[in-house]
Design a protein around this motif. Sequence first.
Motif, PDB file in Angstrom:
ATOM      1  N   TYR A  21      -2.051  -5.664   9.923  1.00 29.73           N
ATOM      2  CA  TYR A  21      -1.367  -5.265   8.681  1.00 29.73           C
ATOM      3  C   TYR A  21      -0.051  -6.010   8.539  1.00 29.73           C
ATOM      4  N   PHE A  22       0.723  -6.035   9.623  1.00 27.70           N
ATOM      5  CA  PHE A  22       2.016  -6.710   9.627  1.00 27.70           C
ATOM      6  C   PHE A  22       1.823  -8.213   9.401  1.00 27.70           C
ATOM      7  N   SER A  25       0.621  -9.064   5.789  1.00 26.57           N
ATOM      8  CA  SER A  25       1.692  -8.721   4.853  1.00 26.57           C
ATOM      9  C   SER A  25       2.792  -9.772   4.899  1.00 26.57           C
ATOM     10  N   ARG A  65      12.724  -1.754   3.264  1.00 30.59           N
ATOM     11  CA  ARG A  65      12.477  -1.288   4.631  1.00 30.59           C
ATOM     12  C   ARG A  65      13.157   0.054   4.895  1.00 30.59           C
ATOM     13  N   SER A 119       6.670  -3.952   5.266  1.00 27.45           N
ATOM     14  CA  SER A 119       5.656  -3.477   6.217  1.00 27.45           C
ATOM     15  C   SER A 119       6.205  -3.378   7.636  1.00 27.45           C
ATOM     16  N   PHE A 120       7.222  -4.152   7.919  1.00 30.03           N
ATOM     17  CA  PHE A 120       7.873  -4.113   9.236  1.00 30.03           C
ATOM     18  C   PHE A 120       8.255  -2.688   9.627  1.00 30.03           C
ATOM     19  N   ALA A 123       4.764  -0.808  10.509  1.00 27.26           N
ATOM     20  CA  ALA A 123       3.937  -1.259  11.631  1.00 27.26           C
ATOM     21  C   ALA A 123       4.581  -0.965  12.978  1.00 27.26           C
ATOM     22  N   GLY A 144       5.014  -6.732  16.577  1.00 21.15           N
ATOM     23  CA  GLY A 144       5.936  -7.596  15.844  1.00 21.15           C
ATOM     24  C   GLY A 144       5.517  -9.046  15.804  1.00 21.15           C
ATOM     25  N   GLY A 146       3.191 -10.027  14.421  1.00 23.38           N
ATOM     26  CA  GLY A 146       2.722 -10.213  13.054  1.00 23.38           C
ATOM     27  C   GLY A 146       3.619 -11.129  12.241  1.00 23.38           C
ATOM     28  N   ASN A 147       4.805 -11.436  12.778  1.00 22.99           N
ATOM     29  CA  ASN A 147       5.635 -12.487  12.172  1.00 22.99           C
ATOM     30  C   ASN A 147       4.836 -13.771  11.961  1.00 22.99           C
TER      31      ASN A 147
END
Length: 407
Positions: A21-22, A25, A65, A119-120, A123, A144, A146-147
């Motif tokens: 998801y992260f 996104s 956020r 999203s940060f 997640a 994280g 996901g960056n």
Amino acid sequence: MISRDFLKAGHAPTLFAAFLYFDLSFMVWVILGPLGVAIAKDFHLDPAQKGLMVAIPVLAGALLRLVNGVLVDRIGPKKTGMIGQLIVLTGLALAWSLGVHNYHQVLALGLVLGVAGASFAVALPLASRWYPQEHQGLALGIAGAGNSGTALAALFAPILAKTFGWQNVIGMAAIPLAVAFVVYMLLAKDAPDQPAPKKLAEYLDVLKVPDAWWLMLLYAVTFGGFVGLASSLTIYFNAEYGLSPVTAGFFTAACVFAGSFIRPVGGALADRFGGVRTLSFVFALAATGLAVASFQMPSAYVALAVLMFSMLALGAGNGAVFQLAPQRFRKEIGVMTGLIGMTGGVGGFYLASSLGMAKKMTGSYQVGFLGFAALAVFALVALHSLKARWRAVWPTLHGDAAAPVRV
């Protein structure tokens, strides 16, 4: 790095869902950067306008956020993530079907993309609440990572834009997001220790604690530097070294992958050696890399090496900050993730916009790079002054059972 104890400790399907998801996104959050050369050509944008175009999603994501951080603590991370994903999917579909016809509409799209950047704040708490203190750095480092979605945008958006046109890429981006939404619905699960809802004003009580502000500052430098560069480097390589948008996207992707996948390593190192020690090393390296990057390199490949070095340092720092945050604010990790993430996004907005403004006013990106290097030095000095108090006080805040493993 991933031990058997770690695999037994939490909930792997949720950790994977949080990462995916992260990741996707973040792919759409910064997509205006890789598409920036094509958009600027169509709408005849100057360097300052290009800088603002890529900075607006970063700023919107930063502010949202905080909203997501509060929602996570009130309704749970899974529901908050579902709402955010539906908003972004709807926005992308409308932008593609109706078209983006001018610069102001590009900025409006950037505001919608900011929801993806928020999203940060969903997640990380979604993953964090499943894992004990001794595994926080690694768990949040994996989520994280996901960056790396920013690298997917840099890799594929310029190529797809060249083939199908940049406006169609906006619509195509909704396809992987829809897949991620289905996976999220099936695999993500809220942890059983969801805190009881509070009054809205009570969530901001953490701002009365100085440690909250310091953690926010530290992340403004590490994540701000990461996302500011991720949003800007395609335009930078194109403008400074004459690379085509596709090649500039490849260079950007290399930098972003480096910074993304070292994030779990930064978290694991912080688990082992302490977040303060890891961050001290990180800030020294980041300041050096950004200062060197401010000078015109003899070739694009040398610039790539310097910027990859800088992104490695900043990415490791992202993981280290979130090894510290759950130890100090375990019960408030939802809203603290929102606050810390917000300031990280503000740092990214500052870097992306200042690079564009510096280029317009001076003809060079140097002032923008040097200004952010100075922030890294300031963060290093601040951390040095804080470490003795943190190591003495934090283990006493929650009782022995919740004492930090490494500060």
